[in-house]
Every structure is written in C-alpha cells, then in structure tokens.
Write a protein that holds these residues in place. Structure first.
Motif, PDB file in Angstrom:
ATOM      1  N   VAL A 144       0.840  -1.209   0.000  1.00 57.65           N
ATOM      2  CA  VAL A 144       0.000   0.000   0.000  1.00 57.65           C
ATOM      3  C   VAL A 144       0.869   1.251   0.000  1.00 57.65           C
ATOM      4  O   VAL A 144       0.602   2.213  -0.726  1.00 57.65           O
ATOM      5  CB  VAL A 144      -0.964  -0.005   1.212  1.00 57.65           C
ATOM      6  N   GLU A 145       1.922   1.258   0.797  1.00 52.06           N
ATOM      7  CA  GLU A 145       2.845   2.398   0.838  1.00 52.06           C
ATOM      8  C   GLU A 145       3.523   2.601  -0.520  1.00 52.06           C
ATOM      9  O   GLU A 145       3.702   3.723  -0.971  1.00 52.06           O
ATOM     10  CB  GLU A 145       3.897   2.176   1.930  1.00 52.06           C
ATOM     11  N   PHE A 146       3.881   1.504  -1.186  1.00 53.11           N
ATOM     12  CA  PHE A 146       4.505   1.588  -2.509  1.00 53.11           C
ATOM     13  C   PHE A 146       3.564   2.249  -3.518  1.00 53.11           C
ATOM     14  O   PHE A 146       4.010   2.993  -4.388  1.00 53.11           O
ATOM     15  CB  PHE A 146       4.912   0.191  -2.986  1.00 53.11           C
ATOM     16  N   GLN A 147       2.277   1.989  -3.393  1.00 52.96           N
ATOM     17  CA  GLN A 147       1.295   2.565  -4.327  1.00 52.96           C
ATOM     18  C   GLN A 147       1.221   4.086  -4.234  1.00 52.96           C
ATOM     19  O   GLN A 147       0.712   4.733  -5.147  1.00 52.96           O
ATOM     20  CB  GLN A 147      -0.095   1.958  -4.084  1.00 52.96           C
ATOM     21  N   THR A 148       1.755   4.678  -3.172  1.00 53.88           N
ATOM     22  CA  THR A 148       1.740   6.135  -3.022  1.00 53.88           C
ATOM     23  C   THR A 148       2.892   6.808  -3.762  1.00 53.88           C
ATOM     24  O   THR A 148       2.909   8.031  -3.876  1.00 53.88           O
ATOM     25  CB  THR A 148       1.802   6.546  -1.536  1.00 53.88           C
ATOM     26  N   TRP A 149       3.841   6.022  -4.246  1.00 58.32           N
ATOM     27  CA  TRP A 149       5.011   6.591  -4.913  1.00 58.32           C
ATOM     28  C   TRP A 149       4.648   7.140  -6.287  1.00 58.32           C
ATOM     29  O   TRP A 149       3.794   6.600  -6.981  1.00 58.32           O
ATOM     30  CB  TRP A 149       6.093   5.537  -5.085  1.00 58.32           C
ATOM     31  N   ASP A 150       5.381   8.185  -6.678  1.00 60.17           N
ATOM     32  CA  ASP A 150       5.235   8.684  -8.036  1.00 60.17           C
ATOM     33  C   ASP A 150       6.230   7.958  -8.951  1.00 60.17           C
ATOM     34  O   ASP A 150       7.076   7.185  -8.486  1.00 60.17           O
ATOM     35  CB  ASP A 150       5.449  10.202  -8.086  1.00 60.17           C
ATOM     36  N   GLU A 151       6.101   8.199 -10.239  1.00 59.81           N
ATOM     37  CA  GLU A 151       6.924   7.491 -11.222  1.00 59.81           C
ATOM     38  C   GLU A 151       8.417   7.714 -10.997  1.00 59.81           C
ATOM     39  O   GLU A 151       9.214   6.788 -11.087  1.00 59.81           O
ATOM     40  CB  GLU A 151       6.542   7.937 -12.637  1.00 59.81           C
ATOM     41  N   ARG A 152       8.789   8.937 -10.688  1.00 59.79           N
ATOM     42  CA  ARG A 152      10.207   9.243 -10.492  1.00 59.79           C
ATOM     43  C   ARG A 152      10.803   8.440  -9.333  1.00 59.79           C
ATOM     44  O   ARG A 152      11.904   7.912  -9.431  1.00 59.79           O
ATOM     45  CB  ARG A 152      10.385  10.735 -10.237  1.00 59.79           C
ATOM     46  N   SER A 153      10.064   8.348  -8.232  1.00 68.08           N
ATOM     47  CA  SER A 153      10.550   7.599  -7.070  1.00 68.08           C
ATOM     48  C   SER A 153      10.747   6.127  -7.401  1.00 68.08           C
ATOM     49  O   SER A 153      11.739   5.521  -6.999  1.00 68.08           O
ATOM     50  CB  SER A 153       9.572   7.736  -5.910  1.00 68.08           C
ATOM     51  N   VAL A 154       9.806   5.565  -8.142  1.00 73.06           N
ATOM     52  CA  VAL A 154       9.901   4.151  -8.512  1.00 73.06           C
ATOM     53  C   VAL A 154      11.108   3.918  -9.415  1.00 73.06           C
ATOM     54  O   VAL A 154      11.891   2.981  -9.205  1.00 73.06           O
ATOM     55  CB  VAL A 154       8.608   3.670  -9.200  1.00 73.06           C
TER      56      VAL A 154
END
Length: 129
Positions: free
Chosen positions: A47-57
């Motif tokens: 769930v926390e990962f789903q909050t990331w934006d494209e740049r962070s990923v």
C-alpha cells in the motif's frame, strides 16, 4: 501471478508506519517499505509503494538494479534481504504494468526489425552485442 504475492511475501506481521516512525525515528519512503517488509507486513508495504510517483519508482529501481545490491552479504539479516527482494519485485511489477499500459494504449506491436540488426546478435572482437 505477481511475484510480490508469492508465499515468501505473505504478511504475518501487523506493524504499521506510525509504529515504525516511533521505533526508528524519521524514515524516508523507501525505508518505510523496507522496514514494513522486514517486519513481515507486506500488505502495508505494498500500500505504501502505491503512493510513490513514477520518479521515485524509477530511481529506486535504478538503485536496486546495481549488481552488488542482489548479493546477500550486503544485508545484515535475512529479513533485510527478503525486504529488498520484495521491493525489487514491486518495482518489476510496476515496470511491467507500465509497459503493458503503453503497448495497449498506443497499440504498438513489438517487431524485432526495430532492434539493431533486426534483433540478431552482432559479434565484434569476440563479444556479442
């Protein structure tokens, strides 16, 4: 089936982000996911990962993609290593889903002719490129 949903990554812990911050102090978003996964709360980490934006990923993918990051000796415990594998699995799934989205939206058929030399290996000085 997604790799991040394999049996190795079944949640058995119940620690939450607020408890981690109380335990470890201020954490970066990547550290939150790693710590949640270390404490076996893979669902909360997902769930926390789903909050990331494209740049962070993409940046985390580049960091974890370095060769030495896959070696077990880099991590102090088995749980740290499993947490890093989990984060890498999440990133790989995100990248695959993004590629599928682009291919479906633009209706791009994959064609080996787009690759250098039609997708065939090029031999130069004894090395395959």
């Amino acid at each position: 089936m997604d790799i991040s949903k394999e049996i190795l990554f079944n949640s058995t812990g119940n620690i939450i982000k607020e408890n981690l911050i109380a335990l470890y102090g201020s954490l970066l978003s990547g550290e939150v996911i790693i710590r949640l996964a270390e404490h076996k709360n893979f669902d909360a980490a997902r769930v926390e990962f789903q909050t990331w934006d494209e740049r962070s990923v993409v940046e985390m993918g580049n960091l974890l993609g370095q060769d030495y990051r896959t070696q077990t000796m880099v991590y102090k415990t088995k749980d740290e290593y499993i947490a890093a594998l989990f984060l890498k699995a999440l990133i790989n799934e995100w990248e695959n889903n993004r590629l599928k989205k682009y291919v479906s939206v633009w209706k791009i058929p994959f064609n080996n002719k787009w690759l250098p030399n039609g997708g065939k290996a090029i031999i130069r000085r004894g090395s395959a490129y």
